[in-house]
Design an enzyme around this catalytic site. Sequence first.
Site, PDB file in Angstrom:
ATOM      1  N   SER A 100      15.983  14.470  -0.474  1.00  0.00           N
ATOM      2  CA  SER A 100      16.979  13.531   0.009  1.00  0.00           C
ATOM      3  C   SER A 100      16.334  12.433   0.861  1.00  0.00           C
ATOM      4  O   SER A 100      15.422  12.700   1.640  1.00  0.00           O
ATOM      5  CB  SER A 100      18.030  14.255   0.851  1.00  0.00           C
ATOM      6  OG  SER A 100      18.959  13.336   1.387  1.00  0.00           O
TER       7      SER A 100
ATOM      8  N   ARG B 229       0.826  -1.201   0.000  1.00  0.00           N
ATOM      9  CA  ARG B 229       0.000   0.000   0.000  1.00  0.00           C
ATOM     10  C   ARG B 229       0.862   1.253   0.000  1.00  0.00           C
ATOM     11  O   ARG B 229       0.537   2.256  -0.639  1.00  0.00           O
ATOM     12  CB  ARG B 229      -0.966   0.026   1.197  1.00  0.00           C
ATOM     13  CG  ARG B 229      -2.068  -1.009   1.109  1.00  0.00           C
ATOM     14  CD  ARG B 229      -2.936  -0.812  -0.137  1.00  0.00           C
ATOM     15  NE  ARG B 229      -3.876  -1.884  -0.297  1.00  0.00           N
ATOM     16  CZ  ARG B 229      -3.728  -2.916  -1.138  1.00  0.00           C
ATOM     17  NH1 ARG B 229      -2.676  -3.011  -1.904  1.00  0.00           N
ATOM     18  NH2 ARG B 229      -4.641  -3.851  -1.230  1.00  0.00           N
TER      19      ARG B 229
ATOM     20  N   GLU C  12       1.984   1.575  -3.402  1.00  0.00           N
ATOM     21  CA  GLU C  12       0.841   2.012  -4.207  1.00  0.00           C
ATOM     22  C   GLU C  12       0.615   3.529  -4.086  1.00  0.00           C
ATOM     23  O   GLU C  12       0.246   4.185  -5.066  1.00  0.00           O
ATOM     24  CB  GLU C  12      -0.401   1.249  -3.742  1.00  0.00           C
ATOM     25  CG  GLU C  12      -1.616   1.433  -4.602  1.00  0.00           C
ATOM     26  CD  GLU C  12      -2.770   0.562  -4.135  1.00  0.00           C
ATOM     27  OE1 GLU C  12      -3.404  -0.052  -4.999  1.00  0.00           O
ATOM     28  OE2 GLU C  12      -3.024   0.490  -2.903  1.00  0.00           O
TER      29      GLU C  12
END
Length: 141
Positions: A108, A82, A85
């Site tokens: 960074s 997730r 995702e």
Amino acid sequence: MLFAKKKEKNLSFETIAKALGREEVAVAALFYGQAKASEEDIKNLAKVLDISEQTLLSTEMTGMPDRGHSMEMPPKDPLIYRLYEVVQNYGQAYKAIMNEKFGDGIMSAITFSTKVEKETDEKGDWCKITLRGKWLPYSRF
């Protein structure tokens, strides 16, 4: 060994982090070998987990961390997937907004901090993840 002692003592990453003066995610990264432990970390971990400093020094904790390739891509674990995702679905939008605000560059992941917080409201529990990275402009060549 670290996880066994954490469980035996019924400690949370939050509790250990406070004893080390570090953030929870940084401490969890130490446990997973994704961050390098300092001498101070070793001393404090030994105290809180009741493990000898020498035992901790003999582990890989003070060696080179194993970052970035500890899992198959895409991730199989549902929670980690997730997170992956989120970047798949919103990565271009994040990039566009960051570039508008900061110019051409990157955030960074080395000069970086992160934390996880729990928020609760009338709709239930919410997971809030903060990512804070130094902005690094691309150089002109």
